[in-house]
Design a protein around this motif. Structure first.
Motif, PDB file in Angstrom:
ATOM      1  N   ASN B  16       0.808  -1.212   0.000  1.00 17.71           N
ATOM      2  CA  ASN B  16       0.000   0.000   0.000  1.00 17.71           C
ATOM      3  C   ASN B  16       0.837   1.256   0.000  1.00 17.71           C
ATOM      4  OD1 ASN B  16      -1.675  -2.159   1.699  1.00 17.71           O
ATOM      5  ND2 ASN B  16      -3.069  -0.811   0.632  1.00 17.71           N
ATOM      6  N   LYS B  17       0.337   2.267  -0.697  1.00 15.44           N
ATOM      7  CA  LYS B  17       0.958   3.581  -0.627  1.00 15.44           C
ATOM      8  C   LYS B  17       0.245   4.382   0.455  1.00 15.44           C
ATOM      9  CE  LYS B  17       2.422   4.039  -5.438  1.00 15.44           C
ATOM     10  NZ  LYS B  17       2.139   4.654  -6.732  1.00 15.44           N
ATOM     11  N   PRO B  18       0.959   5.299   1.115  1.00 13.63           N
ATOM     12  CA  PRO B  18       0.299   6.145   2.101  1.00 13.63           C
ATOM     13  C   PRO B  18      -0.850   6.906   1.443  1.00 13.63           C
ATOM     14  CG  PRO B  18       2.663   6.417   2.255  1.00 13.63           C
ATOM     15  CD  PRO B  18       2.401   5.589   1.028  1.00 13.63           C
ATOM     16  N   GLU B 133       9.036   0.077   2.450  1.00 16.29           N
ATOM     17  CA  GLU B 133       9.010  -0.206   3.883  1.00 16.29           C
ATOM     18  C   GLU B 133       8.426  -1.598   4.121  1.00 16.29           C
ATOM     19  OE1 GLU B 133       9.913   1.192   6.662  1.00 16.29           O
ATOM     20  OE2 GLU B 133      10.734   3.064   5.867  1.00 16.29           O
ATOM     21  N   GLY B 134       9.096  -2.386   4.949  1.00 18.62           N
ATOM     22  CA  GLY B 134       8.562  -3.700   5.300  1.00 18.62           C
ATOM     23  C   GLY B 134       8.269  -3.783   6.782  1.00 18.62           C
ATOM     24  N   ASP B 135       7.031  -4.098   7.113  1.00 20.15           N
ATOM     25  CA  ASP B 135       6.644  -4.321   8.503  1.00 20.15           C
ATOM     26  C   ASP B 135       5.554  -5.372   8.510  1.00 20.15           C
ATOM     27  OD1 ASP B 135       7.973  -2.445  10.432  1.00 20.15           O
ATOM     28  OD2 ASP B 135       7.199  -0.938   9.029  1.00 20.15           O
ATOM     29  N   GLN B 136       5.368  -6.008   9.665  1.00 18.06           N
ATOM     30  CA  GLN B 136       4.272  -6.975   9.743  1.00 18.06           C
ATOM     31  C   GLN B 136       2.930  -6.260   9.594  1.00 18.06           C
ATOM     32  OE1 GLN B 136       4.830  -9.480  13.283  1.00 18.06           O
ATOM     33  NE2 GLN B 136       5.726 -10.991  11.914  1.00 18.06           N
ATOM     34  N   ALA B 142       5.814   4.028   6.535  1.00 14.19           N
ATOM     35  CA  ALA B 142       5.610   4.646   5.220  1.00 14.19           C
ATOM     36  C   ALA B 142       5.119   6.078   5.388  1.00 14.19           C
ATOM     37  CB  ALA B 142       4.625   3.827   4.401  1.00 14.19           C
ATOM     38  N   ASN B 143       4.290   6.317   6.372  1.00 20.06           N
ATOM     39  CA  ASN B 143       3.800   7.677   6.612  1.00 20.06           C
ATOM     40  C   ASN B 143       4.926   8.610   7.031  1.00 20.06           C
ATOM     41  OD1 ASN B 143       1.141   7.112   5.915  1.00 20.06           O
ATOM     42  ND2 ASN B 143       0.587   6.476   8.006  1.00 20.06           N
ATOM     43  N   ARG B 144       5.884   8.083   7.801  1.00 19.90           N
ATOM     44  CA  ARG B 144       7.028   8.901   8.209  1.00 19.90           C
ATOM     45  C   ARG B 144       7.880   9.287   6.997  1.00 19.90           C
ATOM     46  NH1 ARG B 144       9.895   5.926  13.262  1.00 19.90           N
ATOM     47  NH2 ARG B 144      11.503   7.470  12.845  1.00 19.90           N
ATOM     48  N   PRO B 151       8.858   9.236  -2.468  1.00 15.28           N
ATOM     49  CA  PRO B 151       7.916   8.190  -2.888  1.00 15.28           C
ATOM     50  C   PRO B 151       8.159   6.898  -2.103  1.00 15.28           C
ATOM     51  CG  PRO B 151       9.030   9.174  -4.785  1.00 15.28           C
ATOM     52  CD  PRO B 151       9.705   9.703  -3.575  1.00 15.28           C
ATOM     53  N   VAL B 152       7.119   6.375  -1.518  1.00 19.57           N
ATOM     54  CA  VAL B 152       7.278   5.233  -0.619  1.00 19.57           C
ATOM     55  C   VAL B 152       6.116   4.268  -0.769  1.00 19.57           C
ATOM     56  CG1 VAL B 152       6.171   6.472   1.293  1.00 19.57           C
ATOM     57  CG2 VAL B 152       7.689   4.544   1.812  1.00 19.57           C
ATOM     58  N   ILE B 153       6.400   3.010  -0.507  1.00 18.25           N
ATOM     59  CA  ILE B 153       5.347   2.004  -0.527  1.00 18.25           C
ATOM     60  C   ILE B 153       5.564   1.079   0.669  1.00 18.25           C
ATOM     61  CG2 ILE B 153       6.448   0.197  -1.926  1.00 18.25           C
ATOM     62  CD1 ILE B 153       3.766   0.429  -3.623  1.00 18.25           C
ATOM     63  N   GLN B 154       4.471   0.644   1.244  1.00 13.28           N
ATOM     64  CA  GLN B 154       4.572  -0.203   2.440  1.00 13.28           C
ATOM     65  C   GLN B 154       4.180  -1.631   2.100  1.00 13.28           C
ATOM     66  OE1 GLN B 154       4.967   1.007   6.065  1.00 13.28           O
ATOM     67  NE2 GLN B 154       5.386  -1.173   6.308  1.00 13.28           N
ATOM     68  N   ILE B 155       5.041  -2.575   2.469  1.00 15.49           N
ATOM     69  CA  ILE B 155       4.666  -3.989   2.375  1.00 15.49           C
ATOM     70  C   ILE B 155       4.352  -4.460   3.781  1.00 15.49           C
ATOM     71  CG2 ILE B 155       5.389  -6.337   1.760  1.00 15.49           C
ATOM     72  CD1 ILE B 155       7.431  -5.139  -0.156  1.00 15.49           C
ATOM     73  N   ASN B 156       3.154  -4.975   3.972  1.00 11.49           N
ATOM     74  CA  ASN B 156       2.809  -5.594   5.255  1.00 11.49           C
ATOM     75  C   ASN B 156       2.845  -7.105   5.077  1.00 11.49           C
ATOM     76  OD1 ASN B 156       0.617  -2.910   5.987  1.00 11.49           O
ATOM     77  ND2 ASN B 156       2.454  -3.437   7.120  1.00 11.49           N
TER      78      ASN B 156
END
Lengths: 113, 284
Positions: B16-18, B133-136, B142-144, B151-156
């Protein structure tokens, strides 16, 4: 618990082989795992029992062949057994070494019924 | 691996993107557990008809044949081959587009995200950055990064404890990483599992902080063996903690004699210049 990912990798390999050989179950699987592979044998067993249910490996006997790590000293070329990745050369004491074996994480063979 | 139940079907991680609508957990597989257990192997009684020349020789066995058709298939395949293969594809893609990729690993709380924020803020006028960004769980990291306009994307990963190369492949496509940029992947905070999973990066950077034990390189050697750079963070706290920098380096060099060290404080800025110099040099 990356061992779960490892088991999923094993199952994927087994399922590809099952499709090729046109079988639905394997009776045994032989794995080669080095002591520097980063896999905890107990964690692997735990993940195994959960993950193989309903797969081609459900009834397969798992044979793990442990491989003793060996390294060659980068300074004096001595070949020695490695227990931990930070072991140094028993002859000259150097920490520069190349790993010859012990990082294996391999499916060696599968047995059909 | 499935984030809900630990089973291995489908893609269970979410990307997901912020600011995007964020589902709690993407359910991409159904949980039907139908097992078919009717294996009928009846090989014990055989009627063999052998037509030989012009007479038929028909005999009936009153003993049972134990016909075993079992055989061994030589497989000889690396268990991590799927991850390694995808990692190689990623690496080729990065090379072709001249994207310099860093895989940032550490235990939780060593200051990975703060270190990253500072680096991005100070160098964004000189380098085009992209971040995965990788987090559980959560989009917090990603918001930070989004807050410093990168440009950032979060992998959960759900219950997963590390990033894998196929997640990076999907994330890079969604992030639309530009040519000649620097891509920084902040792995899940974990000093064990990410060590085994190549993502296709150019450099693996491990961070330890002085609030941890200085023997960490010996306790978690795999991560230090697989990294090229070691950042020692929070050095501004050295007067208050029992951490011997020289000892930590000595231990780390036992595991990996080629490690390159940077001593920094990501919050106060100490030592960051030398790190920037290195990054600008390798980036070129």
């Amino acid at each position: 618990m990356h061992e779960m990912s490892i088991v999923m990798g094993i199952i994927k390999i087994a399922e590809n082989e099952a499709a090729k050989a046109n079988v639905t179950q394997f009776s045994a699987i032989d794995l080669e795992i080095g002591n520097l592979s980063g896999v905890e044998y107990e964690a692997l067993d735990f993940a195994w029992n959960v993950a193989v249910e309903g797969t081609v490996l459900e009834n397969a006997t798992k044979n793990v062949h442990k491989i003793q790590a060996k390294a060659q000293c980068g300074d004096c070329d001595t070949i020695f057994d490695v227990q931990y990745i930070y072991d140094n050369c028993p002859k000259c004491g150097s920490y520069f070494k190349s790993i010859l074996q012990g990082k294996e994480l391999r499916v060696k063979s599968l047995d059909t019924y | 691996m499935c984030g809900t139940c630990g089973c291995g079907t489908g893609n269970s991680f979410s990307i997901n993107k912020p600011g995007e609508l964020h589902h709690d957990q993407q359910e991409s597989h159904s949980h039907s557990h139908e097992h078919n257990h009717d294996h009928t192997h009846s090989h014990d009684l055989h009627d063999h008809a052998h037509p030989q020349n012009d007479f038929v020789h028909l005999h009936h066995h009153d003993h049972s044949h134990e016909h075993s058709h079992s055989h061994t298939i030589d497989v000889e395949k690396n268990i991590l081959q799927f991850n390694d293969m995808q990692a190689s594809r990623n690496r080729g893609y990065f090379e072709a587009k001249n994207i310099f990729t860093i895989n940032l690993v550490s235990s939780p709380g060593s200051g990975k995200t703060t270190f990253l924020e500072r680096t991005l803020t100070d160098l964004k006028s000189k380098i085009d950055f992209f971040v995965i960004e990788g987090d559980q769980q959560t989009l917090n990291d990603a918001n930070r990064i989004d807050a410093v306009q990168i440009p950032v994307i979060q992998i959960n990963t759900g219950t997963g404890c590390h990033l894998e190369s196929d997640m990076i492949y999907d994330a890079v496509k969604k992030l639309e990483v530009k040519d000649n940029s620097v891509l920084i992947i902040e792995n899940v905070g974990n000093l064990v599992c990410p060590a085994m999973f190549d993502l296709g990066e150019n450099q693996r950077v491990v961070i330890i902080s002085v609030t941890e034990g200085d023997d960490k390189p010996l306790k978690y050697p795999d991560m230090f063996a697989g990294s090229q750079i070691c950042i020692i963070n929070k050095i501004d706290l050295l007067p208050y903690v029992n951490f011997n920098v020289e000892k930590a380096k000595e231990y780390a060099k036992k595991v990996n004699p080629n490690l390159l060290f940077f001593e920094v404080s990501a919050t106060k800025g100490d030592g960051m210049d030398i790190w920037y110099e290195w990054l600008l040099k390798v980036k070129r």
